[in-house]
Design a protein around this motif. Structure first.
Motif, mmCIF file in Angstrom:
data_model
loop_
_atom_site.group_PDB
_atom_site.id
_atom_site.type_symbol
_atom_site.label_atom_id
_atom_site.label_comp_id
_atom_site.label_asym_id
_atom_site.label_seq_id
_atom_site.Cartn_x
_atom_site.Cartn_y
_atom_site.Cartn_z
ATOM 1 N N PRO A 47 -41.835 -20.372 -8.045
ATOM 2 C CA PRO A 47 -42.870 -19.485 -7.551
ATOM 3 C C PRO A 47 -42.785 -18.098 -8.162
ATOM 4 O O PRO A 47 -43.750 -17.384 -8.240
ATOM 5 N N SER A 48 -41.612 -17.675 -8.599
ATOM 6 C CA SER A 48 -41.461 -16.337 -9.157
ATOM 7 C C SER A 48 -41.416 -16.361 -10.683
ATOM 8 O O SER A 48 -40.808 -15.513 -11.300
ATOM 9 N N ALA A 49 -42.082 -17.367 -11.265
ATOM 10 C CA ALA A 49 -42.072 -17.499 -12.719
ATOM 11 C C ALA A 49 -42.698 -16.277 -13.377
ATOM 12 O O ALA A 49 -43.554 -15.615 -12.812
ATOM 13 N N ALA A 50 -42.267 -15.999 -14.583
ATOM 14 C CA ALA A 50 -42.781 -14.848 -15.330
ATOM 15 C C ALA A 50 -44.263 -15.030 -15.624
ATOM 16 O O ALA A 50 -44.760 -16.142 -15.683
ATOM 17 N N ALA A 51 -44.957 -13.910 -15.812
ATOM 18 C CA ALA A 51 -46.383 -13.952 -16.125
ATOM 19 C C ALA A 51 -46.614 -14.821 -17.348
ATOM 20 O O ALA A 51 -45.868 -14.753 -18.313
ATOM 21 N N GLY A 52 -47.644 -15.648 -17.307
ATOM 22 C CA GLY A 52 -47.965 -16.535 -18.415
ATOM 23 C C GLY A 52 -47.324 -17.895 -18.285
ATOM 24 O O GLY A 52 -47.669 -18.803 -19.017
ATOM 25 N N ALA A 53 -46.388 -18.040 -17.376
ATOM 26 C CA ALA A 53 -45.711 -19.314 -17.192
ATOM 27 C C ALA A 53 -46.575 -20.265 -16.375
ATOM 28 O O ALA A 53 -47.291 -19.851 -15.478
ATOM 29 N N ALA A 54 -46.485 -21.518 -16.717
ATOM 30 C CA ALA A 54 -47.226 -22.550 -15.994
ATOM 31 C C ALA A 54 -46.430 -23.010 -14.780
ATOM 32 O O ALA A 54 -45.200 -22.966 -14.773
ATOM 33 N N ARG A 55 -47.155 -23.422 -13.760
ATOM 34 C CA ARG A 55 -46.535 -24.053 -12.592
ATOM 35 C C ARG A 55 -46.704 -25.552 -12.768
ATOM 36 O O ARG A 55 -47.773 -26.012 -13.140
ATOM 37 N N GLU A 56 -45.649 -26.322 -12.492
ATOM 38 C CA GLU A 56 -45.705 -27.769 -12.660
ATOM 39 C C GLU A 56 -45.490 -28.465 -11.331
ATOM 40 O O GLU A 56 -44.629 -28.075 -10.546
ATOM 41 N N TYR A 57 -46.284 -29.522 -11.120
ATOM 42 C CA TYR A 57 -46.212 -30.327 -9.904
ATOM 43 C C TYR A 57 -46.221 -31.784 -10.331
ATOM 44 O O TYR A 57 -47.139 -32.223 -11.017
ATOM 45 N N ARG A 58 -45.211 -32.545 -9.938
ATOM 46 C CA ARG A 58 -45.074 -33.944 -10.343
ATOM 47 C C ARG A 58 -45.321 -34.866 -9.163
ATOM 48 O O ARG A 58 -44.930 -34.579 -8.038
ATOM 49 N N GLY A 59 -45.975 -35.988 -9.437
ATOM 50 C CA GLY A 59 -46.192 -37.007 -8.416
ATOM 51 C C GLY A 59 -47.118 -36.568 -7.302
ATOM 52 O O GLY A 59 -46.924 -36.945 -6.151
ATOM 53 N N VAL A 60 -48.140 -35.793 -7.622
ATOM 54 C CA VAL A 60 -49.088 -35.314 -6.619
ATOM 55 C C VAL A 60 -50.045 -36.455 -6.268
ATOM 56 O O VAL A 60 -50.652 -37.048 -7.147
ATOM 57 N N GLY A 61 -50.157 -36.752 -4.990
ATOM 58 C CA GLY A 61 -51.046 -37.812 -4.535
ATOM 59 C C GLY A 61 -52.346 -37.239 -4.011
ATOM 60 O O GLY A 61 -52.358 -36.199 -3.366
ATOM 61 N N LEU A 62 -53.450 -37.931 -4.324
ATOM 62 C CA LEU A 62 -54.758 -37.497 -3.861
ATOM 63 C C LEU A 62 -55.532 -38.712 -3.378
ATOM 64 O O LEU A 62 -55.671 -39.696 -4.099
ATOM 65 N N ASP A 63 -56.030 -38.625 -2.149
ATOM 66 C CA ASP A 63 -56.799 -39.716 -1.564
ATOM 67 C C ASP A 63 -58.261 -39.612 -1.945
ATOM 68 O O ASP A 63 -58.786 -38.512 -2.148
ATOM 69 N N ALA A 64 -58.931 -40.758 -2.022
ATOM 70 C CA ALA A 64 -60.369 -40.773 -2.280
ATOM 71 C C ALA A 64 -61.058 -39.921 -1.227
ATOM 72 O O ALA A 64 -60.700 -39.944 -0.052
#
Length: 178
Positions: A47-64
């Motif tokens: 959450p405190s990544a440097a400016a310009g850094a991407a946030r990564e999220y793995r295995g995110v589930g989304l329902d219809a």
């Protein structure tokens, strides 16, 4: 709040993406803290990544029938495929994006999965169908506020329909870091 520009966001949510109207300026809808579940960040997300850094999220589930708000950290799932930056259609047939909140673009296999790789795409579409996706396929989500996301498709659960579910990996470049 009126926003300008475009944002590419990866689809990490199982939901239909419905494209309505033109893409460009639109109103951003902030996620209510109680409006749906948050996606879980991977252990490498900071959450405190440097400016310009991407946030990564793995295995995110989304329902219809659900939308995913990529402007929040972590992303928030909401009922209604059009109630997020992008979503998974209620029939489980496609990922969709409302033109006022964002747009989608399916990446070619050889296209780089980077911020610039997403931003260089010009063939924005309102939806990416289930038939266009195989495990590892990628698409970009361009948010109306400037948020850009790379979505890597992992799998669908069973057949399409109202009980469909999708699993995605997301790389999100927040608007304030572009």
């Amino acid at each position: 709040m009126v926003l300008g520009g475009w944002v590419a966001a990866g689809a990490v949510v199982v939901g239909a993406i419905a494209f309505g109207g033109g893409f460009g300026r639109g109103d951003s809808v902030a996620a209510r803290p109680d409006a749906g579940a948050a996606a879980s960040p991977s252990p490498s997300a900071s959450p405190s990544a440097a400016a310009g850094a991407a946030r990564e999220y793995r295995g995110v589930g989304l329902d219809a029938g659900s939308g995913l708000v990529l402007e929040t950290d972590p992303p928030q799932a909401r009922p209604g495929a059009e109630n997020g930056t992008f979503g998974y259609s209620p029939d489980g047939e496609s990922f969709v994006s409302d033109g006022a909140r964002g747009a989608l673009v399916l990446l070619a296999t050889e296209a780089p999965g980077t911020l610039d790789g997403c931003r260089d795409q010009v063939d924005l579409v309102p939806s990416v169908s289930r038939q266009q996706l195989t495990p590892g396929a990628r698409f970009c989500v361009m948010g109306a506020d400037g948020t850009t996301a790379l979505v890597t498709f992992r799998q669908f659960s069973g057949t399409a329909g109202p009980t469909a579910h999708a699993t995605l990996d997301l790389t999100v470049w927040p608007a304030q870091q572009l």
